[in-house]
Design an enzyme around this catalytic site. Structure first.
Site, PDB file in Angstrom:
ATOM      1  N   ARG A 107       0.887  -1.178   0.000  1.00  0.00           N
ATOM      2  CA  ARG A 107       0.000   0.000   0.000  1.00  0.00           C
ATOM      3  C   ARG A 107       0.915   1.216   0.000  1.00  0.00           C
ATOM      4  O   ARG A 107       1.747   1.377   0.896  1.00  0.00           O
ATOM      5  CB  ARG A 107      -0.892   0.009   1.242  1.00  0.00           C
ATOM      6  N   HIS A 134      -7.603   0.994  -6.129  1.00  0.00           N
ATOM      7  CA  HIS A 134      -7.735   0.098  -4.961  1.00  0.00           C
ATOM      8  C   HIS A 134      -8.425  -1.191  -5.426  1.00  0.00           C
ATOM      9  O   HIS A 134      -9.571  -1.468  -5.044  1.00  0.00           O
ATOM     10  CB  HIS A 134      -8.544   0.802  -3.871  1.00  0.00           C
ATOM     11  N   GLN A 137     -10.177  -3.916  -3.024  1.00  0.00           N
ATOM     12  CA  GLN A 137     -11.463  -3.501  -2.462  1.00  0.00           C
ATOM     13  C   GLN A 137     -12.609  -3.847  -3.408  1.00  0.00           C
ATOM     14  O   GLN A 137     -13.655  -4.355  -2.987  1.00  0.00           O
ATOM     15  CB  GLN A 137     -11.450  -1.982  -2.215  1.00  0.00           C
ATOM     16  N   ASP A 225     -17.597   7.061  -0.534  1.00  0.00           N
ATOM     17  CA  ASP A 225     -16.280   6.919   0.103  1.00  0.00           C
ATOM     18  C   ASP A 225     -15.963   8.253   0.772  1.00  0.00           C
ATOM     19  O   ASP A 225     -16.640   9.265   0.539  1.00  0.00           O
ATOM     20  CB  ASP A 225     -15.222   6.551  -0.960  1.00  0.00           C
ATOM     21  N   CYS A 266     -16.278   1.431   1.293  1.00  0.00           N
ATOM     22  CA  CYS A 266     -15.099   0.584   1.560  1.00  0.00           C
ATOM     23  C   CYS A 266     -14.644   0.673   3.004  1.00  0.00           C
ATOM     24  O   CYS A 266     -13.941  -0.215   3.477  1.00  0.00           O
ATOM     25  CB  CYS A 266     -13.960   0.950   0.607  1.00  0.00           C
ATOM     26  N   ARG A 294     -13.178  -8.766   1.948  1.00  0.00           N
ATOM     27  CA  ARG A 294     -11.777  -8.463   1.631  1.00  0.00           C
ATOM     28  C   ARG A 294     -10.935  -9.710   1.889  1.00  0.00           C
ATOM     29  O   ARG A 294     -10.071 -10.074   1.090  1.00  0.00           O
ATOM     30  CB  ARG A 294     -11.263  -7.303   2.506  1.00  0.00           C
TER      31      ARG A 294
HETATM   32  N1   CP Z   1     -11.051  -0.268   2.873  1.00  0.00           N
HETATM   33  C1   CP Z   1      -9.770  -0.290   3.222  1.00  0.00           C
HETATM   34  O1   CP Z   1      -8.856  -0.494   2.400  1.00  0.00           O
HETATM   35  O2   CP Z   1      -9.562  -0.112   4.556  1.00  0.00           O
HETATM   36  P1   CP Z   1      -8.175   0.111   5.299  1.00  0.00           P
HETATM   37  O3   CP Z   1      -7.665   1.469   4.898  1.00  0.00           O
HETATM   38  O4   CP Z   1      -8.522   0.027   6.756  1.00  0.00           O
HETATM   39  O5   CP Z   1      -7.206  -0.962   4.877  1.00  0.00           O
HETATM   40  N1  NVA Z   2     -10.196   6.720  -0.810  1.00  0.00           N
HETATM   41  C1  NVA Z   2      -9.705   6.275   0.462  1.00  0.00           C
HETATM   42  C2  NVA Z   2      -9.869   4.802   0.609  1.00  0.00           C
HETATM   43  C3  NVA Z   2      -9.429   4.245   1.925  1.00  0.00           C
HETATM   44  C4  NVA Z   2      -9.532   2.753   2.004  1.00  0.00           C
HETATM   45  C5  NVA Z   2      -8.251   6.669   0.619  1.00  0.00           C
HETATM   46  O1  NVA Z   2      -7.477   6.498  -0.318  1.00  0.00           O
HETATM   47  O2  NVA Z   2      -7.898   7.190   1.678  1.00  0.00           O
END
Ligand code: CP
Ligand code: NVA
Length: 308
Positions: A107, A134, A137, A225, A266, A294
Site C-alpha cells: 500500500r 484500490h 477492495q 467513500d 469501503c 476483503r
Molecule cells: N477499505 C480499506 O482499504 O480499509 P483500510 O484502509 O482500513 O485498509
Molecule cells: N479513498 C480512500 C480509501 C481508503 C480505504 C483513501 O485512499 O484514503
C-alpha cells in the site's frame, strides 16, 4: 510474473475465477473460528511481505489473517521503518525482498512506486491501494454484490462524491464485469477521463450526472467513500466538504434508488459526512459484508498470484 496490479489489466476470466474461488473458500470454512486453518494449506511454506506506507485496518488484518488461514507466514512492514523510507530505491527494495519472501503486497502513495516494485521484483506484487486505484477492495465489493443480488453484469452502480482511487477501480470493474456506472459529484472531482473512457471502450455505459437525486434513479448499488483520502492535503478539507456536502448519501437519496438497492462503502467511513449513520446501519447497507469479503477475495487473489 503474475502480479495483481489492477482490475482492468487482469483477464476477466481470471477475475471471475478468483471470485468463484474466494466464495468457495468462504463457504468451506463457514462457522469455524477465524484463526482456524483452512483444510488445504495452499500457502504452506510461503512467506508474504505486507508493506504499508499509509494507515490501514482492513487491508492489514485481512491479508495477514488470510495468509495465516492458508498456512503461510507474514511480515507486516511499515514503509517509514524500512530503508525504503530513507533513500533506498524501490527497485533495490524489490530485488532484496524477492530473495526473502514469496509474495509482496504494498500500500503506497504514487502508482509509480507500485509499478516499479512489480517491475523489479521476481515474486508477485499485489496492489493494496495507491493514490490512483484500490483493486482488492472492488474484488470484495463485486463478490459482496453478487452474494446478495446475483450477477452484477448489466446492473447500475452509482458512485456519489469524490472520483477517487476506489471510484477508479469501480470503473475498471465496470468494464471487466459488464456493469454500468453513473458518477455524481462536483466537476472538479470527476474520475480520471482515461478510466471513464476505458470502461466505455469495453461497451458499458458510464454517465456523469451532477444531480445526485437524478443519478441514483434506477440504481442497483449506491457507493460512497470518504471526502478526503489519505493522499489528499488536509488544507483542501474544508473546500472539499463544501463541494461534496450535496452528495451525502442519506435516507432520502437511497429511497430514490431501486427498492432493493444495496449501499456500499469501503470504510473507514465518516458518519454524518459522506453517508449518514441511518444509511450505514440501515436495511440497504452491506458495508460489513464488504469488509469481511476483503479476506475471502484476497485469499483467492494471493493463490492466483502464486499459482497454488
Ligand atoms: N477499505 C480499506 O482499504 O480499509 P483500510 O484502509 O482500513 O485498509
Ligand atoms: N479513498 C480512500 C480509501 C481508503 C480505504 C483513501 O485512499 O484514503
Amino acid at each position: 510474473m503474475t502480479h495483481f496490479l489492477d482490475i482492468h489489466t487482469t483477464d476477466p476470466a481470471d477475475l471471475r475465477a478468483m471470485l468463484d474461488r474466494g466464495r468457495a473458500m468462504k463457504t468451506a470454512r463457514a462457522g469455524r473460528p477465524k484463526g482456524a486453518s483452512d483444510d488445504d494449506q495452499p500457502l504452506a511454506g510461503h512467506m508474504v511481505a505486507l508493506i504499508f506506507e499509509k494507515p490501514s485496518t482492513r487491508t492489514r488484518v485481512s491479508f495477514d489473517l488470510g495468509v495465516r488461514q492458508m498456512g503461510g507466514q507474514t511480515m507486516v512492514l511499515s514503509g517509514a521503518d524500512m530503508q525504503l523510507g530513507h533513500g533506498e530505491t524501490i527497485a533495490d527494495t524489490a530485488r532484496v525482498l524477492s530473495r526473502y519472501v514469496d509474495l509482496i503486497m504494498i500500500r503506497t502513495f504514487e502508482e509509480t512506486t507500485l509499478l516499479e516494485m512489480a517491475e523489479h521484483a521476481s515474486v508477485p506484487v499485489i496492489n493494496g491501494l495507491t493514490n490512483r486505484t484500490h483493486p482488492c477492495q472492488i474484488m470484495a465489493d463485486v463478490m459482496t454484490y453478487e452474494e446478495h443480488r446475483g450477477p452484477i453484469a448489466g446492473k447500475k452502480v452509482v458512485w456519489c462524491g469524490d472520483g477517487n482511487n476506489v471510484c477508479a477501480s469501480f470503473l475498471h470493474a465496470a468494464g471487466q464485469f459488464g456493469f454500468d456506472m453513473t458518477f455524481t459529484g462536483p466537476p472538479t472531482l470527476d474520475p480520471e477521463a482515461e478510466f471513464v473512457a476505458g470502461a466505455r471502450a469495453k461497451g458499458v455505459t458510464v454517465e456523469i450526472e451532477r444531480d445526485p437525486a437524478v443519478a441514483v434513479q434506477g440504481a442497483d448499488l449506491v457507493v460512497a467513500d470518504t471526502w478526503v483520502s489519505m493522499h489528499d492535503s488536509q488544507t483542501t478539507k474544508e473546500r472539499r466538504h463544501n463541494q461534496l456536502r450535496p452528495y451525502q448519501v442519506d435516507r432520502a437519496l437511497m429511497e430514490k434508488a431501486k427498492p432493493d438497492a444495496l449501499f456500499m462503502h469501503c470504510l473507514p467511513a465518516h458518519r454524518g459526512e459522506e453517508v449518514t449513520s441511518e444509511v450505514m446501519d440501515g436495511p440497504h447497507s452491506v458495508i460489513f459484508d464488504e469488509a469481511e469479503n476483503r479476506l475471502h477475495a484476497q485469499k483467492a487473489v494471493m493463490r492466483w498470484c502464486l499459482g497454488v
